[in-house]
Structures are given as structure tokens and as C-alpha cells.
Design a protein around this motif. Structure first.
Motif, PDB file in Angstrom:
ATOM      1  N   ASN A  74       0.834  -1.179   0.000  1.00 30.68           N
ATOM      2  CA  ASN A  74       0.000   0.000   0.000  1.00 30.68           C
ATOM      3  C   ASN A  74       0.878   1.241   0.000  1.00 30.68           C
ATOM      4  O   ASN A  74       1.740   1.401   0.854  1.00 30.68           O
ATOM      5  CB  ASN A  74      -0.910  -0.030   1.231  1.00 30.68           C
TER       6      ASN A  74
ATOM      7  N   ASN B  98      -1.498   3.387  -6.415  1.00 28.54           N
ATOM      8  CA  ASN B  98      -1.883   2.136  -5.773  1.00 28.54           C
ATOM      9  C   ASN B  98      -2.555   1.194  -6.756  1.00 28.54           C
ATOM     10  O   ASN B  98      -2.203   0.018  -6.830  1.00 28.54           O
ATOM     11  CB  ASN B  98      -2.825   2.409  -4.584  1.00 28.54           C
ATOM     12  N   SER B  99      -3.498   1.730  -7.508  1.00 31.00           N
ATOM     13  CA  SER B  99      -4.228   0.857  -8.429  1.00 31.00           C
ATOM     14  C   SER B  99      -3.300   0.323  -9.521  1.00 31.00           C
ATOM     15  O   SER B  99      -3.343  -0.852  -9.878  1.00 31.00           O
ATOM     16  CB  SER B  99      -5.457   1.600  -8.966  1.00 31.00           C
TER      17      SER B  99
ATOM     18  N   ASN C 170      -0.527  -2.043  -7.894  1.00 30.08           N
ATOM     19  CA  ASN C 170      -1.139  -3.294  -7.442  1.00 30.08           C
ATOM     20  C   ASN C 170      -1.373  -4.237  -8.604  1.00 30.08           C
ATOM     21  O   ASN C 170      -1.153  -5.438  -8.505  1.00 30.08           O
ATOM     22  CB  ASN C 170      -2.475  -3.029  -6.725  1.00 30.08           C
TER      23      ASN C 170
ATOM     24  N   GLN D 189       1.659  -6.082  -9.525  1.00 33.22           N
ATOM     25  CA  GLN D 189       2.097  -7.131  -8.597  1.00 33.22           C
ATOM     26  C   GLN D 189       2.108  -8.497  -9.255  1.00 33.22           C
ATOM     27  O   GLN D 189       2.784  -9.411  -8.809  1.00 33.22           O
ATOM     28  CB  GLN D 189       1.161  -7.177  -7.371  1.00 33.22           C
TER      29      GLN D 189
END
Lengths: 488, 97
Positions: B2, B32-33, B36, B39
Motif C-alpha cells: 500500500n 496504488n491501483s 497493485n 504485482q
């Protein structure tokens, strides 16, 4: 192709000029007349260079009379505003370079000048080539000539729209993650990204140096070959330029593709692909098979990771490249800064647009202490796996055929507030840049709402000739490329 | 994973950028979006896989160190926001204490 001079291709005009049926002056006047009629609606250009164009046309006519013309002599070309043109404002679509006048020409500009081309102007683009829709330009978006409510694609959207709207005969674009091929596809024209190192990057304003390449956007495949002939070749001023002889790409257009093995990667025909795009591309593959090509099912297993890899590597390189915009040597400087650091921060924050800042942030984060291994290094390793996918695939096939984009052009404003959804659209073009391969986009149909659909043909490293041969053979048997948008 | 508003401020300072409170919120949410989503790269086994820093393997390109044509001082300074004599001019760097 068309009846008006501005509608014609480079090769048609070259023949007319050689026969002395028309003059370069007449062609240039015709193109500027067309610009006068449609530019207000299409907005393909950031700046026009009419006086220079008329001067270049006069010089071209003299040269033609003297019998030493090249294929580009007297041909009006649009130039993406990312390529440095000596004495001509070069903005890169950014406020930070709004008043930048390069003191030198990019190598590709020098080459087309030497060939005797005429410059219509500098075409619109996403700011610093960061965008897939042309909406990030600080000089306003370009509109798609096929439907003015739709985006022309990006980042070379101005070049593609100008060619589609006949506001130039052909244009130069640049392609980092699809920026030539995707707008060419959205605008129904031909766009070619050469092998990395084939064309000099000197004077191309850097976005992501390990990916950027200059290439042609044209009305047909033969014109792409002509323009590629003119811009290719080694340049000592670009250390990544490759010293390898340049063939005559026009000689590759033999129309014979019998026995050519065409790989169709299953990862490119998945959920999310628009059914009309899938049908048009599958029909194109069937047409190529009919002409004697052999279709081979292949797999490029790491395709799904390409967007993540690209949107870490390209922003990381951009973050470094764009560090040069500090308000010192050129570009925008803020007023009344307290000290040097404040001057850097405020010049950059006021000069760059939202998308450019977003990518600088992603890149800086991916390179920062504690995150380098998890992001930048990991992406660079997966890039190796993507390159290996292609190396393996080219053991089984000569070329790879895919869609250019998952869907036709979208509406202006539709995706601009959701950056990730915009990034994901680059899925079919990005892997080609990551692997440094040549790729071409050419029209292969239209959606039910009349928007162009593009076919992508990807070659192995330096296999531009095979790629052009296949694209040309397809074009010879179809009529998509001769259709024009209605701008009356 | 985060990314906090504070992280965004830190990265902005590294990149010599500054944001308004609204921009900070927006970039925090978007970074973040985006990151993420990225990832997913962690699922790829890259043991013993070398990095690619370039698409085509090129080695250092050397040339002879000889003098050639270059820009004049005047041309070099032409685009400068501020220049004096043969120099680029910048705001004061050193505090006089």
C-alpha cells in the motif's frame, strides 16, 4: 488512389513528378488547400510550415528539372512534433517545450531534407509521447477523421490523422509501445515500427530510450517501404543505432508469399478482444493463407505480463530522461523562484502535464531504494522472458500476425480519467517494442460503426523485408486501404 | 502493498515535483491501483533470468575522439530562459551566511 493530388500516395506522385505532369508546387498547394478545408475539424497539427513548404517545393521542382530527384523529392510530409527540426518550433506536445526551437535537425529530418521532401508542419501528439489517445497533448486533442468524436490513437495520432485526412501525403511518427501502429490502426492507414537500431534516434526527444523508434505512417505499404528506405541506416550520433546495410525495401514487394509461415499466437485471441476486430483479423489471416502462406499456431506465454513490464520500464527510463527539464538550458522556467531547487521543482510542476507527471512518479518509485528489485529489476527480467518467447516462436514461423488493438478507436474523454484501463489497451503492441522487433499495422476492415480495424504483422529482428512483402501481398488483394473518411 | 500519501510526497521530492493536496490524493489512489496491478509480475519465476536493459544486444559504441562541427555558444544559449555573457543563468545556489 484518389483524383485530387492531395489524395495520392508517394509513389503515384513520384511517377507524376518524374513524367513532369505535375509540379511539386502544385502538389504542395493542393495539400495546403486540403489542410485549409479540414484542419479546423481534425486538428492534426500543432504548427504548420507553409512558407517553408513552398520554398522546399520550389527547390524540389528545380531538382526534378535537373534530373536528380529521389522518391521523396517534392513530397509533402507531416512530422511528429517530437522530432527536432532546426529553426522550427518543436514542442513534444508539452508546455515545458512550448517555445523550444531546436538548433539542429534530427538525423531522420536531415535525411528526408536531403531527399528533397516538403514539410507541411509538426503533427499533434500526446505529451512526450505518453498516451494512447492524443488527449494528453497540452495543445488540445486530435480528432479521428473517421469519426470526429473518437480519438485518433496515440501517441502519433496527429501524424496518423493527417495522413488519413489527406492533410499530408505521408508522415513520420515514433513508436515506444505502439505509438505508430495503434494510431495507424485507429485511423485506417499504414504504420511501421522498424527494428530497434534500424533508424537513428538522434534528435528524437527521448521518452524511453531502450524502446523508442522512428517510423513511417503512410497511405499504403509501398509508401512505407519508400519512406523506410529514406530514414534507415547507421548513425554515429546514436550509439544504439546498428551498423548494417540497408536493403532497398521496395524490392521486397514481390507479391509472392507462398510457403511463408505465419504464426498466430493464441494469447492474442482472448477474452476482451472485440468480436468485430477478431473477425476482421481472422479473415485477413484466411486471405493470407489463400495466397499460399502456411498458418502455424504458436504461443507467446508471457504476453499477459507485457503491460506491467512496459509500464515499469518505460516510466523508469522516462523519469531519468525527463530529469533534463530543469528550467536551465532550455524549456519553461517558473517566475520568481526563491532558489535553485525551488526553481527546478516549480518549473517542472508547472511545465509537465498530468500523465507525464504520473509516469515520472511511477518510474521514480520503481527505481527508488527498497523498490528497485521488486519493480524495475523484476520487470527487466520478465522482459528477457518476453524476448525469449519471440525467439522461440520464430523457430516455428517467419512472421507473426495479430490484431493491433483489442478494439477500434474509443470516444474522446471515455478513458482519460482511468489511466490503467488506457494502459491495458496497449497489450498487443507493447511486446514488440520490448523485444525490439519490427511491426507493421495495416487496414484489414471496418467496424459496423465505420471505424477502421488494423492487422499487425511482426517480423524477426531486421526482417522488415519479409514483413513488408507479406503486408504488401495482403494489400494487393484487398481494398481497405483505398477507403477514405468523409470529411466533406 | 500500500502506497501512502507520505510515500507519494517522498517520491515527488525525489523527482523534483510538488503536488497540491488534491493531486496528492489522486496520485496516491492511482499509483496504488496501477502498481497493485503490476504485482502480477511477482508470480513469474525469474530465478537465474538475466535482466534485459535493451531490446537488441549492443555493446559500447566507441568512436575516435576527434573534433567535429558543433553548436556555437550563441546557438547553445538561444533557448535558455536566462543567460549572461557565455553562461546559463540560474537563481542563487549558495546561501551567504
Amino acid at each position: 488512389m484518389g483524383t485530387e493530388l492531395y489524395q495520392m500516395t508517394i509513389h503515384e506522385l513520384r511517377d507524376l513528378l518524374q513524367q513532369k505532369t505535375v509540379s511539386a508546387r502544385e502538389i504542395t498547394e493542393s495539400v495546403f488547400q486540403r489542410i485549409g478545408a479540414v484542419e479546423e475539424r481534425v486538428h492534426a497539427y500543432i504548427s504548420l510550415t507553409q512558407d517553408l513548404a513552398m520554398e522546399q517545393a520550389r527547390a524540389a521542382d528545380k531538382r526534378i528539372a535537373g534530373g536528380n530527384a529521389s522518391a521523396l523529392t517534392g513530397i509533402p510530409l507531416g512530422i511528429k512534433d517530437i522530432l527536432c527540426t532546426a529553426g522550427i518550433n518543436t514542442t513534444c506536445g508539452s508546455k515545458i517545450l512550448e517555445r523550444f526551437v531546436p538548433p539542429y535537425d534530427a538525423t531522420v529530418i536531415e535525411k528526408i531534407k536531403t531527399a528533397g521532401a516538403v514539410f507541411t508542419g509538426k503533427t499533434g501528439m500526446d505529451e512526450f509521447a505518453m498516451g494512447s489517445s492524443n488527449e494528453t497533448s497540452c495543445f488540445g486533442a486530435v480528432c479521428n477523421p473517421w469519426d470526429l468524436d473518437h480519438v485518433p490513437g496515440g501517441s502519433s495520432g496527429g501524424s496518423a490523422a493527417a495522413v488519413a485526412a489527406d492533410e499530408c501525403i505521408a508522415a513520420l511518427g515514433t513508436d515506444t509501445g505502439g505509438s505508430i501502429r495503434q494510431p495507424a490502426s485507429y485511423c485506417g492507414v499504414v504504420g511501421l515500427k522498424p527494428t530497434y537500431g534500424r533508424v537513428s534516434r538522434y534528435g528524437l526527444i527521448a521518452y524511453a530510450s531502450s524502446l523508442d523508434q522512428v517510423g513511417p505512417i503512410t497511405k499504403d505499404v509501398e509508401d512505407a517501404a519508400i519512406l523506410l528506405n529514406a530514414i534507415s541506416g547507421h548513425d554515429a550520433k546514436d550509439s544504439t543505432s546498428i551498423n548494417r546495410p540497408v536493403p532497398d525495401y521496395c524490392k521486397a514487394l514481390t507479391r509472392d508469399i507462398s510457403g511463408l509461415r505465419l504464426g498466430v499466437p493464441k494469447e492474442y485471441f482472448v477474452e476482451g478482444l472485440d468480436p468485430e476486430v477478431e473477425k476482421a483479423v481472422r479473415d485477413a489471416i484466411a486471405e493470407l493463407e489463400k495466397q499460399g502462406a502456411r498458418i502455424v499456431d504458436i504461443s507467446l506465454p508471457h504476453t499477459d505480463y507485457a503491460v506491467a513490464v512496459y509500464y515499469l520500464i518505460a516510466p523508469a527510463e522516462a523519469g531519468s530522461n525527463l530529469a533534463r527539464y530543469d528550467g536551465v538550458k532550455y524549456g519553461y522556467r517558473t517566475d520568481g523562484a526563491a532558489d535553485l531547487k525551488d526553481m527546478y521543482v516549480r518549473s517542472r510542476s508547472e511545465g509537465f502535464g498530468t500523465e507525464v507527471k504520473r509516469r515520472i512518479m511511477i518510474g521514480t518509485y520503481a527505481l527508488s531504494a527498497g523498490y528497485y528489485d521488486a519493480y524495475y529489476k523484476k520487470a527487466s527480467q520478465v522482459r528477457t522472458l518476453i524476448r525469449r518467447d519471440f525467439t522461440d516462436a520464430f523457430k516455428e514461423c517467419d512472421l507473426i500476425v495479430t490484431p493491433v488493438a483489442p478494439a477500434p478507436a474509443f470516444k474522446l474523454g471515455e478513458k482519460i480519467n482511468d489511466p490503467l484501463s488506457m494502459y491495458l489497451l496497449d497489450i498487443f503492441t507493447i511486446p514488440v517494442n520490448l523485444a525490439g522487433l519490427p511491426g507493421i499495422s495495416l487496414p484489414c476492415g471496418y467496424s459496423s460503426s465505420g471505424l477502421p480495424i488494423g492487422l499487425q504483422i511482426v517480423g524477426n529482428v531486421f526482417a522488415e523485408e519479409t514483413m513488408l512483402r507479406c503486408a504488401h501481398a495482403y494489400e494487393q488483394h484487398t481494398r481497405w486501404h483505398v477507403q477514405k473518411p468523409d470529411l466533406s | 502493498m500500500n502506497i501512502t500519501r507520505k510515500d507519494v510526497e517522498h517520491v515527488a521530492s525525489l523527482a523534483r515535483l510538488q503536488f497540491s493536496p488534491d493531486e496528492l490524493d489522486l496520485y496516491t489512489q492511482q499509483l496504488n491501483s496501477i502498481l497493485n496491478h503490476f504485482q502480477k509480475l511477482q508470480n513469474v519465476d525469474t530465478t537465474d533470468v538475466p535482466s534485459s536493459t535493451h531490446a537488441v544486444d549492443v555493446n559500447n559504441a566507441f568512436r575516435e575522439d576527434t573534433a567535429g562541427p558543433s553548436l556555437t555558444t550563441e546557438e547553445s544559449l538561444k533557448n535558455a530562459p536566462e543567460a549572461e555573457q557565455t553562461c546559463f543563468k540560474v537563481p542563487k545556489i549558495i546561501e551567504v551566511g
